[in-house]
Design an enzyme around this catalytic site. Structure first.
Site, PDB file in Angstrom:
ATOM      1  CG  HIS A  29      -0.947  -0.463  -3.861  1.00 39.90           C
ATOM      2  ND1 HIS A  29       0.422  -0.502  -4.001  1.00 39.90           N
ATOM      3  CD2 HIS A  29      -1.273   0.843  -3.659  1.00 39.90           C
ATOM      4  CE1 HIS A  29       0.906   0.738  -3.898  1.00 39.90           C
ATOM      5  NE2 HIS A  29      -0.104   1.573  -3.699  1.00 39.90           N
ATOM      6  CG  ASN A  38       0.352  -8.808  -3.113  1.00 40.89           C
ATOM      7  OD1 ASN A  38      -0.389  -8.337  -3.981  1.00 40.89           O
ATOM      8  ND2 ASN A  38       1.481  -8.240  -2.750  1.00 40.89           N
ATOM      9  CD  GLU A  55       0.911   4.913  -4.357  1.00 40.69           C
ATOM     10  OE1 GLU A  55       0.127   4.423  -3.514  1.00 40.69           O
ATOM     11  OE2 GLU A  55       1.996   4.394  -4.665  1.00 40.69           O
ATOM     12  CE1 TYR A  89       2.345  -1.919  -7.851  1.00 37.96           C
ATOM     13  CE2 TYR A  89       0.719  -2.495  -9.510  1.00 37.96           C
ATOM     14  CZ  TYR A  89       1.149  -2.509  -8.200  1.00 37.96           C
ATOM     15  OH  TYR A  89       0.384  -3.107  -7.224  1.00 37.96           O
ATOM     16  CE  LYS A 135      -1.779  -5.239  -5.728  1.00 39.06           C
ATOM     17  NZ  LYS A 135      -0.493  -5.938  -5.411  1.00 39.06           N
TER      18      LYS A 135
END
Ligand code: DAT
Ligand code: MG
Length: 150
Positions: A115, A112, A126, A49, A9
């Site tokens: 993913h 965080n 995905e 998402y 990310k």
């Protein structure tokens, strides 16, 4: 064989953690079959998402993932989904074990770092969402028989 999507990310890219995150999965023995540095469009973020739409953190999550470049990586191998989730650690970095990416490098849940797909079905879906067929490479890593029993 199982496939899974790993996203490095924006915070991890900005903090120079791309290499260490890739290394941890690579050294575990999974085969990388696709990788790209990219900006995430709002449309892609919302599709990825969609399960979290309507939750209190949703708008911030979309803002975060679209704020700067990410690295998207497709991995393949036996138990690839569980292996990547294990390497990343729990969603909330303060609940993630030391030795995991989030447990070693993260603090806030909204930063965080990564993913990882959460099921075998979502791993397949995905990888398809983030990569076109010609962005995925069919190859064999040497010594895979020393990682996978079959
Ligand atoms: P994961 O990324 O471990 O699969 P998830 O799918 O439940 O976790 O949530 C997706 C992302 O949304 C997560 O990486 C960080 C954010 N998020 C989840 N729960 C949150 C919460 N309670 N508050 C703030 N952000 C949250
Ligand atoms: Mg998830």
């Amino acid at each position: 064989m199982e496939r899974t999507l790993l996203l490095i990310k924006p915070d991890a890219v900005q903090r120079g953690l791309m290499g260490v995150i890739i290394s941890r999965v690579e050294q575990r023995g999974l085969r990388m079959i696709g990788m790209k540095l990219m900006r995430v469009s709002r449309t892609l973020a919302e599709t990825h998402y969609s399960i979290h739409q309507g939750k209190p953190f949703y708008d911030k999550l979309i803002g975060y993932i679209t704020s700067a470049p990410v690295v998207a990586i497709a991995w393949q191998g036996n138990r690839a989904v569980a292996v990547v989730r294990q390497v990343l650690g729990a969603t909330d970095p303060t609940a993630a074990s030391p030795g995991t990416v989030r447990g070693d490098y993260g603090i806030d849940i909204g930063r965080n770092l990564t993913h990882g797909s959460d099921s075998i079905e979502n791993g397949q879906a995905e990888v398809k969402l983030w990569f076109t067929a010609d962005e995925l490479l069919d190859w064999e890593r040497i010594g895979e028989e020393w990682v996978f029993e079959t």
